[in-house]
Design an enzyme around this catalytic site. Structure first.
Site, PDB file in Angstrom:
ATOM      1  N   ASP A   9       0.716  -1.716  -0.232  1.00 30.37           N
ATOM      2  CA  ASP A   9       0.230   0.147   0.188  1.00 30.37           C
ATOM      3  C   ASP A   9       0.682   1.022   0.283  1.00 30.37           C
ATOM      4  OD1 ASP A   9      -2.334   1.191   0.515  1.00 30.37           O
ATOM      5  OD2 ASP A   9      -1.933   1.688   2.301  1.00 30.37           O
ATOM      6  N   GLU A  70      -1.456  -1.427  -5.044  1.00 28.07           N
ATOM      7  CA  GLU A  70      -1.796  -0.261  -5.278  1.00 28.07           C
ATOM      8  C   GLU A  70      -2.230   0.340  -6.838  1.00 28.07           C
ATOM      9  OE1 GLU A  70      -4.364   3.629  -3.173  1.00 28.07           O
ATOM     10  OE2 GLU A  70      -4.426   1.170  -2.316  1.00 28.07           O
ATOM     11  N   ASP A 143      -2.942   0.953   6.846  1.00 26.20           N
ATOM     12  CA  ASP A 143      -1.581   1.027   5.891  1.00 26.20           C
ATOM     13  C   ASP A 143      -1.288  -0.617   5.381  1.00 26.20           C
ATOM     14  OD1 ASP A 143      -1.178   3.664   5.356  1.00 26.20           O
ATOM     15  OD2 ASP A 143      -1.120   3.000   7.346  1.00 26.20           O
TER      16      ASP A 143
END
Length: 202
Positions: A9, A70, A143
Site C-alpha cells: 500500500d 495499489e 496501511d
C-alpha cells in the site's frame, strides 16, 4: 504449492507491506507485515530512499512470486497522488530488478474482492482481512491491513484464474469447470472482468 504475494500500500509517510501465502484452494496465511515510514517534513529524496531500502530488504527476505500494488488513481489532492505515484515507482523498480512481476489493483477491486462490495470502508476491509487470515484483529496500522488486502486480492485472483506464480492478467483463462467453488465476491469479480473485456473488444 502456495503463491507468495507481497502486497504494498504505497505512500510517502507510511508504506504498508504484507506477505501472504495463498494456496490453490484460496486459503490465505499471513507470513509477515510491516510499515516503512518517514516523519512528515523529511526531504523527498530521503523518503524515497527509506522506501527503497525497506522494499529491497522485504523482497530479498521473503522472495515473493508476485508483488501486488495499489494502482494510483485520480484524487482531488494532487500532492497525495504524486507522492503515491513516486512511492509506487520505487516499488516497481525494486521488483523489476529481481524479475518479480507486479500486478496493479484499484482500491475498488480490492474492496470488492475482500468484502464483496466495492464501496466498503476501511473498517469493513480490516475486519474481513482478519477473518480471511484467521487473525484475532486486523494488521495494524491500517496501511498494513490494506497491504494484506492487496495480497489476498491478487492471490485469490490467481486461484480463480489458475495463474499461480505470475501476475494474472485480465485476459487469463478461467479454470476448467467454470467458477464453481469460488466465493460470491470472486464470482462477481470474474463476471465484471468478462463484461469489461467484452466492451473493449467491440
Amino acid at each position: 504449492m502456495p503463491l507468495r504475494v507481497v502486497g504494498v500500500d504505497p505512500g510517502l509517510t507510511r508504506c504498508g507491506l504484507a506477505v501472504v501465502d495463498v494456496e490453490p484452494n484460496r486459503r490465505a496465511t499471513l507470513i509477515d507485515v510491516s510499515v516503512v515510514g518517514t516523519p512528515p517534513g523529511t526531504p523527498l529524496d530521503q523518503r524515497l530512499l527509506a522506501i527503497a531500502d525497506g522494499i529491497d530488504a522485504w523482497l530479498d527476505e521473503h522472495k515473493p512470486d508476485v508483488v501486488a500494488l495499489e494502482r494510483v488513481f485520480s484524487q482531488l489532492n494532487v500532492s497525495t497522488v504524486m507522492g503515491t505515484a513516486q512511492a509506487s515507482g520505487v516499488v516497481i523498480v525494486a521488483a523489476a530488478r529481481r524479475n518479480i512481476p507486479v500486478a496493479l489493483h484499484t482500491p475498488t477491486e480490492v474492496k470488492a474482492a475482500v468484502t464483496g462490495s466495492g464501496t466498503a470502508n476501511k473498517l469493513a476491509v480490516g475486519k474481513m482481512v482478519a477473518k480471511i487470515l484467521r487473525l484475532d484483529a486486523p494488521p495494524s496500522p491500517a496501511d498494513a491491513a490494506d497491504a494484506a488486502a492487496l495480497a489476498i486480492t491478487h492471490g485469490w485472483r490467481g486461484a480463480a484464474f489458475g495463474a499461480a506464480g505470475a501476475a494474472a492478467s485480465a485476459s487469463a483463462p478461467r479454470p476448467a469447470g467454470g467458477s464453481s467453488g469460488l466465493t460470491p465476491a470472486q464470482r462477481a469479480w470474474i463476471a465484471a472482468e468478462a463484461k469489461a473485456r467484452a466492451v473493449k473488444a467491440r
